[in-house]
Design a protein around this motif. Structure first.
Motif, short mmCIF file in Angstrom:
data_model
loop_
_atom_site.label_atom_id
_atom_site.label_comp_id
_atom_site.label_asym_id
_atom_site.label_seq_id
_atom_site.Cartn_x
_atom_site.Cartn_y
_atom_site.Cartn_z
N THR A 195 41.72 -13.67 47.41
CA THR A 195 41.20 -14.02 46.08
C THR A 195 40.99 -15.52 45.96
OG1 THR A 195 42.32 -12.12 45.09
CG2 THR A 195 41.66 -13.89 43.61
N LYS A 196 41.95 -16.30 46.46
CA LYS A 196 41.82 -17.76 46.41
C LYS A 196 40.62 -18.22 47.24
CE LYS A 196 44.53 -22.00 46.95
NZ LYS A 196 43.50 -22.73 47.68
N GLU A 197 40.41 -17.59 48.40
CA GLU A 197 39.27 -17.98 49.24
C GLU A 197 37.95 -17.67 48.54
OE1 GLU A 197 39.93 -15.89 52.85
OE2 GLU A 197 41.30 -17.40 53.68
N VAL A 198 37.88 -16.52 47.85
CA VAL A 198 36.66 -16.17 47.12
C VAL A 198 36.40 -17.17 45.99
CG1 VAL A 198 35.63 -14.45 45.58
CG2 VAL A 198 36.72 -13.72 47.69
N LEU A 199 37.45 -17.52 45.24
CA LEU A 199 37.29 -18.48 44.15
C LEU A 199 36.88 -19.85 44.69
CD1 LEU A 199 40.33 -17.54 41.89
CD2 LEU A 199 37.92 -16.99 41.52
N ASP A 200 37.45 -20.24 45.82
CA ASP A 200 37.05 -21.51 46.44
C ASP A 200 35.58 -21.48 46.85
OD1 ASP A 200 39.56 -22.54 46.11
OD2 ASP A 200 40.23 -22.15 48.17
N SER A 201 35.13 -20.32 47.37
CA SER A 201 33.72 -20.19 47.74
C SER A 201 32.82 -20.32 46.52
CB SER A 201 33.48 -18.84 48.42
OG SER A 201 34.17 -18.75 49.65
N PHE A 202 33.20 -19.68 45.43
CA PHE A 202 32.41 -19.76 44.20
C PHE A 202 32.31 -21.21 43.71
CE2 PHE A 202 33.42 -15.11 42.83
CZ PHE A 202 32.53 -14.67 43.80
N ASN A 203 33.43 -21.93 43.79
CA ASN A 203 33.41 -23.34 43.37
C ASN A 203 32.50 -24.17 44.27
OD1 ASN A 203 35.17 -23.14 41.14
ND2 ASN A 203 36.97 -23.23 42.46
N ARG A 204 32.53 -23.88 45.57
CA ARG A 204 31.64 -24.60 46.48
C ARG A 204 30.19 -24.28 46.18
NH1 ARG A 204 35.40 -22.95 50.40
NH2 ARG A 204 33.94 -21.36 51.14
N TRP A 205 29.90 -23.01 45.92
CA TRP A 205 28.52 -22.61 45.61
C TRP A 205 28.02 -23.32 44.35
CZ3 TRP A 205 28.72 -16.55 46.39
CH2 TRP A 205 28.96 -16.29 47.74
N ASN A 206 28.91 -23.54 43.40
CA ASN A 206 28.51 -24.22 42.17
C ASN A 206 28.15 -25.68 42.43
OD1 ASN A 206 28.11 -24.11 39.30
ND2 ASN A 206 29.99 -25.30 39.06
N GLU A 207 28.69 -26.25 43.51
CA GLU A 207 28.40 -27.64 43.85
C GLU A 207 27.14 -27.79 44.70
OE1 GLU A 207 30.08 -30.22 42.65
OE2 GLU A 207 31.30 -28.81 41.49
N ILE A 208 26.67 -26.69 45.28
CA ILE A 208 25.49 -26.74 46.15
C ILE A 208 24.23 -26.61 45.28
CG2 ILE A 208 24.24 -25.63 48.04
CD1 ILE A 208 26.92 -24.63 49.08
N LYS A 209 23.45 -27.69 45.19
CA LYS A 209 22.25 -27.69 44.36
C LYS A 209 21.06 -27.18 45.18
CE LYS A 209 24.76 -29.38 41.17
NZ LYS A 209 25.26 -28.45 40.12
N ILE A 210 20.21 -26.38 44.54
CA ILE A 210 19.05 -25.80 45.21
C ILE A 210 17.83 -25.91 44.31
CG2 ILE A 210 20.43 -24.16 46.58
CD1 ILE A 210 19.68 -21.99 44.59
N LEU A 268 23.59 -22.75 43.97
CA LEU A 268 23.75 -21.49 44.69
C LEU A 268 24.52 -20.48 43.86
CD1 LEU A 268 23.29 -19.92 47.32
CD2 LEU A 268 25.40 -20.93 48.21
N TRP A 269 25.48 -20.96 43.08
CA TRP A 269 26.25 -20.09 42.19
C TRP A 269 25.33 -19.43 41.15
CZ3 TRP A 269 30.07 -17.11 41.64
CH2 TRP A 269 30.64 -16.82 40.40
N GLY A 270 24.35 -20.16 40.65
CA GLY A 270 23.39 -19.59 39.71
C GLY A 270 22.56 -18.50 40.35
N ALA A 271 22.17 -18.70 41.62
CA ALA A 271 21.41 -17.66 42.33
C ALA A 271 22.26 -16.42 42.53
CB ALA A 271 20.91 -18.20 43.67
#
Length: 286
Positions: free
Chosen positions: A186-201, A259-262
């Motif tokens: 669960t922590k790894e998934v949440l960390d991934s989501f946070n990273r995706w939110n930082e990746i601008k596209i 990326l989180w928005g996508a």
């Protein structure tokens, strides 16, 4: 508040332990104790009080093992509330809350009444000397006395239950490992989501992601027959509409431009607009 993630220590719940001792009786002269076979006594080590007599097939689960199990729950996000013991220690228990547990609105469906939510709690319990199995369950009852404990055990939904056989410790450890693994995942998934939110596209990159995720081929859009070239592959009207609905979700999402928005656009489209359930998320993170 004590946090098992940031502090290198464990919460101590019970300051005593159980030991197993042989049972004997005196001979006719009142001396030379004779061991009673196939039975043993379960004794508290702090006051030497005998909690009960069991067969040698019974295997105790020590209080320290229960504390390790409870500390694992806290590491997984549970919040300690209270703990205790009943029947001179034959029953030990601890209770936790967790934000992900469901709540029950006691006034649901009633007009002009305020919300009255009762949150579910996690109850962990163990019985010594054959009093009860090792148990973990969810309940809406807060433990304040033995009567509320009995009510919680009767109405609760069991997650785990194990009798005191030779595999009791291994079973508890295996379930504890599963909780730890779920917590890490669960922590790894949440960390991934946070990273995706930082990746601008860009919008074009978002459309490429949407096309790939909902399985729309990268083909030219031709909506009029007169514009079609014989033998040319083009995007169907249905594919075009599906992509437009998914991109509308993306443009309306507060996280658009990332990326989180996508990802949000794809999940919303699949859950609300597509009418299907497919493995649309497998390519995210690749």
């Amino acid at each position: 508040m004590w946090n098992p993630f940031t502090e290198n220590k464990k919460r101590t719940l019970w300051d005593w332990e159980v030991t197993e001792k042989p049972i004997s009786y005196c001979d006719m002269n009142g001396e030379h104790g004779v061991i009673i076979p196939k039975h043993k006594a379960i004794v508290r080590n702090d006051n030497n009080h005998c909690l009960g007599v069991v067969s040698t097939k019974y295997h105790s689960l020590e209080n320290k093992d229960m504390e390790n199990f409870c500390n694992t729950l806290e590491k997984a996000g549970a919040t300690y509330e209270n703990h205790g013991e009943f029947k001179d220690g034959r029953i030990i228990w601890a209770q936790y809350s967790h934000d992900d547990l469901p709540s029950l609105d006691m006034n649901e469906g009633k007009e002009n009444t305020p919300e009255d939510k009762v949150k579910s709690k996690i109850l962990v319990a163990n019985g010594h000397a054959g009093e009860m199995s090792v148990s973990m369950l969810s309940t809406t009852i807060r433990i304040i006395c033995q009567n509320t404990f009995i009510a919680a055990m009767q109405e609760g939904t069991a997650y785990f239950k194990q009798r005191h056989t030779r595999v009791v410790k291994d079973s508890v450890l295996q379930f504890q490992d599963k909780i730890e693994q779920m917590s890490i995942a669960t922590k790894e998934v949440l960390d991934s989501f946070n990273r995706w939110n930082e990746i601008k596209i860009t919008d074009d990159a978002a459309m490429t992601i949407v096309n790939k995720a909902i399985q729309i081929p990268e083909l030219p859009t031709v909506t009029k027959k007169k514009d079609r070239v014989q033998g040319q592959m083009f995007l169907s009207q249905r594919g075009f509409n599906n992509r437009e609905r998914a991109m509308l979700c993306y443009n309306q999402d507060m996280a658009n431009g990332s990326l989180w928005g996508a990802f949000n656009a794809v999940t919303y489209y699949v859950d609300h607009d597509s009418g299907k359930r497919k493995d649309y998320y497998k390519d995210f993170g690749n």
